[in-house]
Write a protein that holds these residues in place. Structure first.
Motif, PDB file in Angstrom:
ATOM      1  N   GLU A  28      12.250  55.456  19.654  1.00 22.17           N
ATOM      2  CA  GLU A  28      11.169  55.920  18.786  1.00 22.17           C
ATOM      3  C   GLU A  28       9.985  56.409  19.619  1.00 22.17           C
ATOM      4  O   GLU A  28       9.358  57.425  19.301  1.00 22.17           O
ATOM      5  N   ALA A  29       9.686  55.677  20.694  1.00 20.01           N
ATOM      6  CA  ALA A  29       8.596  56.094  21.585  1.00 20.01           C
ATOM      7  C   ALA A  29       8.896  57.448  22.220  1.00 20.01           C
ATOM      8  O   ALA A  29       8.022  58.324  22.293  1.00 20.01           O
ATOM      9  N   VAL A  30      10.140  57.642  22.676  1.00 27.31           N
ATOM     10  CA  VAL A  30      10.550  58.917  23.274  1.00 27.31           C
ATOM     11  C   VAL A  30      10.350  60.060  22.282  1.00 27.31           C
ATOM     12  O   VAL A  30       9.788  61.106  22.626  1.00 27.31           O
ATOM     13  N   SER A  31      10.787  59.872  21.056  1.00 24.70           N
ATOM     14  CA  SER A  31      10.694  60.933  20.041  1.00 24.70           C
ATOM     15  C   SER A  31       9.245  61.354  19.804  1.00 24.70           C
ATOM     16  O   SER A  31       8.942  62.550  19.688  1.00 24.70           O
ATOM     17  N   GLY A  90       8.456  59.334  30.806  1.00 25.90           N
ATOM     18  CA  GLY A  90       9.453  58.944  31.799  1.00 25.90           C
ATOM     19  C   GLY A  90       9.785  57.463  31.719  1.00 25.90           C
ATOM     20  O   GLY A  90      10.962  57.068  31.807  1.00 25.90           O
ATOM     21  N   ASN A  91       8.777  56.634  31.526  1.00 31.85           N
ATOM     22  CA  ASN A  91       9.003  55.189  31.394  1.00 31.85           C
ATOM     23  C   ASN A  91       9.858  54.868  30.171  1.00 31.85           C
ATOM     24  O   ASN A  91      10.753  54.013  30.227  1.00 31.85           O
ATOM     25  N   ALA A  92       9.575  55.564  29.056  1.00 33.77           N
ATOM     26  CA  ALA A  92      10.336  55.327  27.831  1.00 33.77           C
ATOM     27  C   ALA A  92      11.792  55.744  28.011  1.00 33.77           C
ATOM     28  O   ALA A  92      12.714  55.036  27.581  1.00 33.77           O
ATOM     29  N   TYR A  93      12.004  56.903  28.653  1.00 30.10           N
ATOM     30  CA  TYR A  93      13.374  57.345  28.922  1.00 30.10           C
ATOM     31  C   TYR A  93      14.094  56.350  29.842  1.00 30.10           C
ATOM     32  O   TYR A  93      15.262  56.020  29.624  1.00 30.10           O
ATOM     33  N   TYR A  94      13.392  55.887  30.865  1.00 33.08           N
ATOM     34  CA  TYR A  94      14.013  54.944  31.810  1.00 33.08           C
ATOM     35  C   TYR A  94      14.416  53.649  31.096  1.00 33.08           C
ATOM     36  O   TYR A  94      15.528  53.147  31.284  1.00 33.08           O
TER      37      TYR A  94
END
Length: 251
Positions: free
Chosen positions: A40-43, A63-67
């Motif tokens: 949800e954060a990534v979106s 980047g942190n959210a994707y990681y």
């Protein structure tokens, strides 16, 4: 003039509304990240990027959210984008190094002459805006010193203002050069991240070209040329070749 003012009055409310909306989205995405709802954060972070917003902090958080969501490729991509805007940031460098540990292809960078390493370290000391601010500030000091030199009747004041003025104008020119280099790096964006799990680099921009070497996802490459749907890429170790542009995403 009246038309320009009228246009500004029309556009300004929409701009302010977009800024307010992005701020609300930013806070919502951060809240999702805190509660470990990373997708949800990534979106939401991506929707802020899609609106035209760009900052090192935004790309860093994305980047942190994707990681955290297990997508190392997109994590590396966004850490690199953050690094372009804030090359001096140690947190970005640290997280990027951690993400790069998952990259299969290990590349030994070609050694650079000491003066190139020194220039890069100086350019990366501050972002473009900071270098520009320093350039403007030292130029204003130069103008003040010129005034002292011209209008002062005291010999010692003239002498000091002359030499410090020379130092100020040299500093202003140097800072302007650093700002220009940082800005060119931001605008050029000639690096990319490999997104195909595995790609064979060719000697020419065709499928029938000679196979040169293999690359795996996550590798950072420099784009040196393009032809139709192919890109000529260069690795940090000096190896060059052609790969489909569908396999790389620009930083």
């Amino acid at each position: 003039m009246k038309k320009i003012v009228a246009l500004l009055l029309i556009v300004a409310p929409f701009f302010m509304m977009a800024q307010k909306n992005n701020q609300q989205l930013w806070e919502k995405a951060n809240a999702y990240f805190t509660t470990e709802e990373y997708q949800e954060a990534v979106s939401i972070y991506e929707s802020i990027v899609a609106s035209g917003e760009e900052s090192a902090k935004l790309y860093f958080n994305l980047g942190n959210a994707y990681y955290k969501n297990g997508d190392v490729n997109n994590a590396i991509l966004n850490y690199e984008r953050a690094k372009v805007l804030a090359p001096h940031d140690e947190d970005i460098e640290f997280n990027l190094n951690i993400a790069n540990q998952y990259v299969v292809t290990k590349i030994d960078e070609l050694p650079q002459p000491f003066f190139l390493r020194w220039r890069t370290s100086v350019v990366n000391k501050y972002p473009a805006d900071t270098w520009a601010f320093i350039s403007i500030g030292t130029f204003i000091i130069f103008l003040i010193l010129v005034g002292l030199f011209v209008f002062s009747r005291i010999a010692s004041v003239k002498r000091i203002s002359f030499w410090i003025g020379i130092l100020a104008i040299v500093s202003s020119g140097f800072s302007f050069s650093m700002a220009a280099q940082q800005k060119a790096k931001i605008n050029k964006r000639n690096h990319a991240i490999v997104f195909c799990p595995r790609v064979t680099v060719k000697s020419s921009p065709t499928e029938t070209g000679t196979d040169l070497f293999l690359m795996y996802e996550g590798v950072k490459v420099e784009i040196t040329d393009s032809l139709n749907t192919w890109k000529e890429i260069k690795l940090a170790d000096g190896n060059k070749g052609w790969c489909p542009d569908s396999c790389i995403v620009k930083i």
